[in-house]
Design a protein around this motif. Structure first.
Motif, PDB file in Angstrom:
ATOM      1  N   MET A  15     -70.958  41.059   6.116  1.00 11.96           N
ATOM      2  CA  MET A  15     -71.069  40.481   5.315  1.00 11.96           C
ATOM      3  C   MET A  15     -69.908  38.792   6.254  1.00 11.96           C
ATOM      4  O   MET A  15     -68.206  40.078   6.251  1.00 11.96           O
ATOM      5  CB  MET A  15     -70.617  40.021   4.328  1.00 11.96           C
ATOM      6  N   LEU A  16     -70.172  37.785   6.163  1.00 12.07           N
ATOM      7  CA  LEU A  16     -69.250  37.224   6.353  1.00 12.07           C
ATOM      8  C   LEU A  16     -68.565  36.312   5.226  1.00 12.07           C
ATOM      9  O   LEU A  16     -69.461  35.569   5.186  1.00 12.07           O
ATOM     10  CB  LEU A  16     -69.538  36.476   7.997  1.00 12.07           C
ATOM     11  N   GLY A  25     -72.521  34.241   5.890  1.00 13.76           N
ATOM     12  CA  GLY A  25     -73.651  35.764   6.655  1.00 13.76           C
ATOM     13  C   GLY A  25     -73.521  36.499   6.376  1.00 13.76           C
ATOM     14  O   GLY A  25     -72.431  36.793   6.353  1.00 13.76           O
ATOM     15  N   VAL A  26     -74.603  37.588   6.589  1.00 11.49           N
ATOM     16  CA  VAL A  26     -75.416  38.699   6.128  1.00 11.49           C
ATOM     17  C   VAL A  26     -75.918  39.748   7.850  1.00 11.49           C
ATOM     18  O   VAL A  26     -76.613  38.493   7.623  1.00 11.49           O
ATOM     19  CB  VAL A  26     -75.432  38.903   4.971  1.00 11.49           C
ATOM     20  N   GLY A  27     -75.299  40.664   8.480  1.00 10.37           N
ATOM     21  CA  GLY A  27     -76.332  41.435   9.080  1.00 10.37           C
ATOM     22  C   GLY A  27     -76.765  42.136   8.781  1.00 10.37           C
ATOM     23  O   GLY A  27     -76.043  43.178   8.036  1.00 10.37           O
ATOM     24  N   HIS A  28     -77.437  42.633   9.124  1.00  9.17           N
ATOM     25  CA  HIS A  28     -78.324  44.502   8.503  1.00  9.17           C
ATOM     26  C   HIS A  28     -78.777  45.409   9.680  1.00  9.17           C
ATOM     27  O   HIS A  28     -78.893  44.647  10.242  1.00  9.17           O
ATOM     28  CB  HIS A  28     -79.495  44.083   7.669  1.00  9.17           C
ATOM     29  N   VAL A  56     -73.283  43.348  13.591  1.00 10.81           N
ATOM     30  CA  VAL A  56     -72.195  42.411  14.002  1.00 10.81           C
ATOM     31  C   VAL A  56     -72.761  41.285  14.554  1.00 10.81           C
ATOM     32  O   VAL A  56     -72.976  39.789  14.960  1.00 10.81           O
ATOM     33  CB  VAL A  56     -71.358  42.981  14.415  1.00 10.81           C
ATOM     34  N   GLY A  57     -73.610  41.571  15.707  1.00 10.25           N
ATOM     35  CA  GLY A  57     -74.967  40.800  16.957  1.00 10.25           C
ATOM     36  C   GLY A  57     -75.295  40.294  15.956  1.00 10.25           C
ATOM     37  O   GLY A  57     -75.463  38.812  16.021  1.00 10.25           O
ATOM     38  N   ALA A  58     -76.135  40.650  14.771  1.00 11.69           N
ATOM     39  CA  ALA A  58     -76.979  39.493  14.078  1.00 11.69           C
ATOM     40  C   ALA A  58     -76.425  38.081  13.401  1.00 11.69           C
ATOM     41  O   ALA A  58     -77.261  37.593  13.448  1.00 11.69           O
ATOM     42  CB  ALA A  58     -77.831  40.187  13.641  1.00 11.69           C
ATOM     43  N   LEU A  59     -74.775  38.506  12.858  1.00 12.37           N
ATOM     44  CA  LEU A  59     -73.816  37.326  12.316  1.00 12.37           C
ATOM     45  C   LEU A  59     -73.574  36.403  13.589  1.00 12.37           C
ATOM     46  O   LEU A  59     -73.587  35.572  14.144  1.00 12.37           O
ATOM     47  CB  LEU A  59     -73.251  38.562  12.270  1.00 12.37           C
ATOM     48  N   LYS A  60     -73.438  37.111  14.668  1.00 10.12           N
ATOM     49  CA  LYS A  60     -72.537  36.426  15.955  1.00 10.12           C
ATOM     50  C   LYS A  60     -73.699  35.509  16.359  1.00 10.12           C
ATOM     51  O   LYS A  60     -73.997  34.203  16.995  1.00 10.12           O
ATOM     52  CB  LYS A  60     -72.721  36.665  17.142  1.00 10.12           C
ATOM     53  N   LEU A  67     -68.137  33.601  12.581  1.00  8.12           N
ATOM     54  CA  LEU A  67     -67.602  35.288  13.674  1.00  8.12           C
ATOM     55  C   LEU A  67     -65.728  34.299  14.038  1.00  8.12           C
ATOM     56  O   LEU A  67     -65.150  34.975  13.788  1.00  8.12           O
ATOM     57  CB  LEU A  67     -68.609  35.289  14.506  1.00  8.12           C
ATOM     58  N   SER A  68     -65.813  33.556  14.886  1.00  7.88           N
ATOM     59  CA  SER A  68     -64.662  33.455  15.894  1.00  7.88           C
ATOM     60  C   SER A  68     -64.170  33.063  15.414  1.00  7.88           C
ATOM     61  O   SER A  68     -62.571  33.605  15.951  1.00  7.88           O
ATOM     62  CB  SER A  68     -65.785  32.166  17.060  1.00  7.88           C
ATOM     63  N   ALA A  69     -63.670  32.469  13.882  1.00 11.53           N
ATOM     64  CA  ALA A  69     -62.658  32.298  13.390  1.00 11.53           C
ATOM     65  C   ALA A  69     -62.464  33.722  12.244  1.00 11.53           C
ATOM     66  O   ALA A  69     -61.547  33.338  11.534  1.00 11.53           O
ATOM     67  CB  ALA A  69     -63.153  31.270  12.263  1.00 11.53           C
ATOM     68  N   VAL A  70     -62.917  34.821  12.650  1.00 13.58           N
ATOM     69  CA  VAL A  70     -62.274  35.991  11.992  1.00 13.58           C
ATOM     70  C   VAL A  70     -60.686  35.970  11.829  1.00 13.58           C
ATOM     71  O   VAL A  70     -60.068  36.157  13.315  1.00 13.58           O
ATOM     72  CB  VAL A  70     -63.174  37.387  11.779  1.00 13.58           C
TER      73      VAL A  70
END
Length: 482
Positions: A15-16, A25-28, A56-60, A67-70
């Protein structure tokens, strides 16, 4: 931006959130559980890495710029799992999970040693980590001899993410090796299990920095170098951070695979004989108590598999208006039970089946059985000195209004439904990542969501529910004797 990674039994959730704690956003990614023998439950730790990469790939793929700003990452994970690695950080065997009961003999032997309850403040349950190592020592001595580190599941992910051997207090409290009041490993209890502190990870608080993301992974995910990874938390403490259940008097009920009644405490209040868990919370100088049942939505999913109807269809057939308890009683001990019975061998039962026991009746009975098991937890927490005046509902089962009405009536307490949003373990982990990266005040970050609705107990059915609960309570000793 801040990333929460929640390693669940059935999957990884990424979760971002942004600096205002809005979910971006959310990735599973899914995970499987292996059950090679009755009472066994295992996962391959390398599969956790695969699933984390997928999530995380799904979020990307959908939120690459965000994601790049995490700046911070928090971790949450299912507790108690025995993840054993050698001196080269290679996994020695599948992880023995929280709901694995093979080590019940070893757990009973440890629990008979008064040092364990005195130092940890808890019964040694078969699902805890320490008895699993005793089982490995007895049954797989070649593996035990090669154990360089014992890691909890989320902390194996941390090793992959950062290269650090670290854990937080909340997760470590579920091992049966932590001096829970002093918040440190007990050399005495480790020695009693044939281990030493050098085989344990270092300890940090959940909101503290606990490593930096490897440059290789930062590049893979499009992040800058130097991303802070927080200590994180066990899944229930992480959910509490997500729900803002961090101060005295706050409580939630979680209807996930297992069921949890969780209350935050400002002081350490152990009462092992009640089978209530007294653990460190994820924030400094706080603790929590919780009662745990091993099959909550798992019980409904079991019925779903038997009937061929999806869980949502089954509960939908009941409608929203609570019915009086029926004459059938369900004991939800499909994997044994923790609170209040501490019984790894007990199994579930339907009592009172008749020709009239339709699918709808069985569904209603399963929901009632879980509600009464949570009532058992409430009574146990009361005996341990915790007063609860209301609870907030989370987890997949909380989508059923009927079930929430059943729980409210069984507990005799109002059940709050949070406003739309995802406030579970992944959100709590992201909050811990935010605190670790920015140094923000934990209490100002871990606030409670607004309440969208409150489900009150159905007063007209209070007597019928109390009578049915009495019948439920009388059945455990009866079937235990069988």
């Amino acid at each position: 931006m801040y990333l929460g990674l929640d390693l669940g039994t059935s999957g990884v959730k990424a979760m971002l959130i942004d600096g205002d704690q809005a979910v971006i956003g959310v990735g599973h990614a899914a995970l499987d559980v292996s059950r090679p023998h009755p009472g066994w439950s295992e996962q391959d730790p390398l599969d956790w890495i695969r699933a984390t990469r997928e999530a995380v790939g799904a979020l990307k793929a959908t939120h690459g710029a965000a994601l790049s700003a995490v700046k911070g990452i928090g971790l949450s994970g299912h507790m108690h799992g025995a993840t054993l690695i050698d001196a080269a950080d290679q996994v020695l065997r599948p992880c023995i999970l929280w709901n694995d009961t093979r080590s019940h003999v070893e757990a009973a032997a440890m629990d008979a040693d008064p040092r364990f309850r005195a130092i940890t403040g808890n019964i040694v349950f078969p699902g805890f980590t320490a008895p699993k190592l005793a089982w490995v020592a007895k049954n797989e001595p070649d593996v035990f001899a090669r154990v360089a580190k014992v890691l909890l599941p989320k902390d194996f992910l941390r090793l992959w993410l950062t290269g650090e051997y670290l854990s937080d207090m909340s997760d470590s409290a579920g091992t049966a090796w932590l001096d829970t009041g002093a918040r440190r490993w007990s050399a005495e209890l480790l020695e009693a299990t044939g281990l030493s502190e050098r085989q344990m990870p270092g300890l940090v608080e959940g909101a503290d920095p606990a490593g930096t993301l490897r440059d290789q992974l930062a590049a893979e995910w499009g992040m800058a170098s130097g991303v802070t990874v927080a200590g994180g938390a066990g899944d229930n403490a992480a959910s509490a951070c997500g729900m803002g259940t961090v101060a005295e008097g706050q409580a939630f009920v979680s209807l996930g695979t297992s069921g949890v009644l969780f209350a935050a405490n400002a002081s350490y209040l152990p009462k092992p004989e009640s089978a209530v868990h007294a653990f460190c919370h994820a924030l400094p100088n706080t603790w929590h108590q919780m009662g745990v049942i091993l099959s909550a939505t798992d019980a409904l999913n079991w019925l779903s598999g038997i009937t061929g109807k999806a869980a949502g269809e089954l509960t939908g057939e009941l409608g929203n208006d609570l019915k009086a308890p029926c004459s059938v009683t369900f004991l939800p001990y499909l994997s044994g039970e923790r609170t209040p019975h501490n019984d790894a061998k007990i199994r579930g039962a339907f009592i009172g089946l008749g020709h009239e026991s339709s699918r709808e009746v069985l569904t209603q009975t399963v929901l009632e059985g879980v509600s009464f098991a949570i009532r058992d937890n409430l009574e146990a927490l009361k005996s341990a000195g915790t007063h609860i005046s209301r609870v907030t509902a989370i987890g997949g089962g909380s989508r059923s209004r009927y079930w929430l009405a059943s729980i409210a009536t069984a507990l005799g307490l109002p059940v709050d439904i949070p406003a739309d949003g995802d406030f579970g373990a992944a959100f709590g982990a992201a909050r811990l990542g935010l605190i670790a990266a920015t140094g923000a005040d934990p209490l100002s970050v871990c606030t409670a969501p607004k309440t969208a609705e409150t489900i009150e107990p159905v007063a007209a059915l209070a007597g019928a529910y109390e009578e049915a609960y009495g019948r439920y309570r009388s059945l455990y000793p009866a079937i235990r004797g069988l």
